[in-house]
Every structure is written in C-alpha cells, then in structure tokens.
Design a protein around this motif. Structure first.
Motif, short mmCIF file in Angstrom:
data_model
loop_
_atom_site.label_atom_id
_atom_site.label_comp_id
_atom_site.label_asym_id
_atom_site.label_seq_id
_atom_site.Cartn_x
_atom_site.Cartn_y
_atom_site.Cartn_z
N GLU A 79 0.89 -1.28 0.04
CA GLU A 79 0.03 -0.04 0.09
C GLU A 79 0.85 1.14 -0.06
OE1 GLU A 79 -2.11 -2.79 3.05
OE2 GLU A 79 -0.26 -2.38 2.59
N SER A 80 0.41 2.22 -0.56
CA SER A 80 1.02 3.51 -0.65
C SER A 80 0.00 4.71 -0.68
CB SER A 80 2.22 3.75 -1.54
OG SER A 80 1.52 3.66 -3.01
N GLY A 81 0.34 5.97 -0.48
CA GLY A 81 -0.33 6.84 -0.85
C GLY A 81 -0.98 7.95 0.38
N GLY A 82 -0.91 7.05 1.60
CA GLY A 82 -1.26 7.87 2.94
C GLY A 82 -0.66 9.12 3.12
N GLY A 83 -1.11 9.87 4.26
CA GLY A 83 -0.47 11.14 4.41
C GLY A 83 -1.19 12.04 5.31
N LEU A 84 -0.86 13.14 5.61
CA LEU A 84 -1.77 14.10 6.26
C LEU A 84 -2.51 15.11 5.33
CD1 LEU A 84 -2.37 15.40 9.18
CD2 LEU A 84 -0.30 16.94 8.84
N GLU A 118 -12.72 11.38 11.25
CA GLU A 118 -12.96 10.11 11.60
C GLU A 118 -12.48 9.25 10.65
OE1 GLU A 118 -15.13 12.83 11.36
OE2 GLU A 118 -17.16 12.21 10.79
N ASP A 119 -12.04 9.55 9.54
CA ASP A 119 -11.41 8.77 8.72
C ASP A 119 -10.05 8.46 8.98
OD1 ASP A 119 -13.22 10.51 5.88
OD2 ASP A 119 -13.72 8.54 6.77
N THR A 120 -9.60 8.95 9.84
CA THR A 120 -8.08 8.88 10.35
C THR A 120 -7.98 7.53 10.90
OG1 THR A 120 -7.69 11.15 11.11
CG2 THR A 120 -6.24 9.43 12.01
N TYR A 125 -9.37 -2.07 4.22
CA TYR A 125 -9.71 -1.96 5.62
C TYR A 125 -9.18 -0.85 6.14
CZ TYR A 125 -11.56 -6.97 5.54
OH TYR A 125 -12.17 -8.24 5.26
N ARG A 126 -9.76 -0.34 7.26
CA ARG A 126 -9.19 0.53 8.04
C ARG A 126 -8.98 0.17 9.44
NH1 ARG A 126 -12.90 5.93 6.98
NH2 ARG A 126 -14.80 5.19 8.00
N GLN A 127 -8.13 0.62 10.33
CA GLN A 127 -8.28 0.67 11.61
C GLN A 127 -7.47 1.99 12.59
OE1 GLN A 127 -5.92 -2.91 13.12
NE2 GLN A 127 -7.24 -3.03 15.09
N ALA A 128 -8.65 2.40 13.44
CA ALA A 128 -8.17 3.60 14.09
C ALA A 128 -7.72 3.00 15.39
CB ALA A 128 -9.34 4.51 14.29
N PRO A 129 -6.86 3.77 16.08
CA PRO A 129 -6.40 3.47 17.33
C PRO A 129 -7.46 3.10 18.45
CG PRO A 129 -5.33 5.34 16.61
CD PRO A 129 -6.37 5.25 15.84
N GLY A 130 -7.23 2.05 18.78
CA GLY A 130 -8.46 1.52 20.02
C GLY A 130 -9.74 1.13 19.36
N LYS A 131 -9.57 0.98 18.09
CA LYS A 131 -11.00 0.32 17.57
C LYS A 131 -10.54 -0.81 16.49
CE LYS A 131 -13.44 4.58 17.09
NZ LYS A 131 -14.20 5.69 16.07
N GLN A 168 -0.84 4.88 6.57
CA GLN A 168 -1.44 5.90 7.63
C GLN A 168 -2.22 7.06 6.88
OE1 GLN A 168 -1.90 5.26 10.75
NE2 GLN A 168 -3.19 7.23 10.77
N VAL A 169 -3.26 7.16 7.24
CA VAL A 169 -4.00 8.45 6.71
C VAL A 169 -4.38 9.17 8.03
CG1 VAL A 169 -6.01 9.29 5.76
CG2 VAL A 169 -4.82 7.23 4.87
N THR A 170 -4.16 10.50 7.90
CA THR A 170 -4.47 11.39 9.00
C THR A 170 -5.26 12.65 8.70
OG1 THR A 170 -2.61 10.61 10.23
CG2 THR A 170 -3.61 12.83 10.91
#
Length: 116
Positions: free
Chosen positions: A6-11, A88-90, A37-43, A111-113
């Motif tokens: 995967e690539s392309g994530g960022g802020l 919330e997409d972070t 898929y995505r996974q946020a911290p604690g979720k 990572q997407v922030t």
C-alpha cells in the motif's frame, strides 16, 4: 503467493482528498477480490470497500459517496480514491487479497491522518 504494497497515505485537512494504492505482485491471476480495511487506534479493523475480479464494488456506509475503488488496466493496482475526508477517517488503511482458493494476503498498511 500474493504480495501487496500500500502507498499514498499522508496528512490532509478536513475536506481534502487522497488516493491510496494497493499494488499486487506474484500470483495476481488468482485474486478474486481486493478489499480495503482501516483501523483507528483503539478500534476494530473495519471493511471500507471491496472490488471483485468482475468489477463489482461495494462500500461501507460511512464512506459511500465519498470513496471510490478502481483498478488499473493491468489489474495489478487497486486504488482507493478518498474525497471529502473527515477526521473520523483517520486510521491505518490496509488492503487484502482473497484468492480463488480462499487464501488471504495482507499489505503492511498506510497511515491516513485527517486534521480538523
């Protein structure tokens, strides 16, 4: 065996866009579907979108109308186009591949922030 990168994530700011890539190599002819898929911290990890070999795409309700999944002509790269991003997409975003035999392969994630 299938390898995924995967690539392309960022802020990005709220309302912005990103395009994630999931590049497959190895036995790509055996892939039946690619899923994001995505996974946020604690979720828990949640399914975001999927694209089948036949071209059918599905989306989770939170991203419908904002995210689009597509692939290149060679069938090696699947993209996740993300528009109107929200905080919330972070999350860390992962792709996986399901083969005809039922095997699953995962990428390392990107990572997407989204800042508010």
């Amino acid at each position: 065996q299938v390898q995924l990168v995967e690539s392309g994530g960022g802020l990005v700011q709220t309302g912005g866009s990103l395009r994630l890539s999931c590049e497959a190599s190895g036995s790509i002819f055996s892939i039946n579907a690619i899923r994001w898929y995505r996974q946020a911290p604690g979720k828990q990890r949640e399914l975001v979108a999927a694209l089948t070999r036949g071209g059918t795409s599905t989306y989770a309700d939170p991203v419908k109308g904002r995210f689009t999944v597509s692939r290149d002509n060679a069938g090696k790269t699947v993209y996740l186009h993300m528009n109107n991003l929200k905080p919330e997409d972070t999350a860390a975003y992962y792709c996986d591949a399901i083969t005809r035999s039922g095997s699953m392969y995962w990428g390392q994630g990107t990572q997407v922030t989204v800042s508010s």
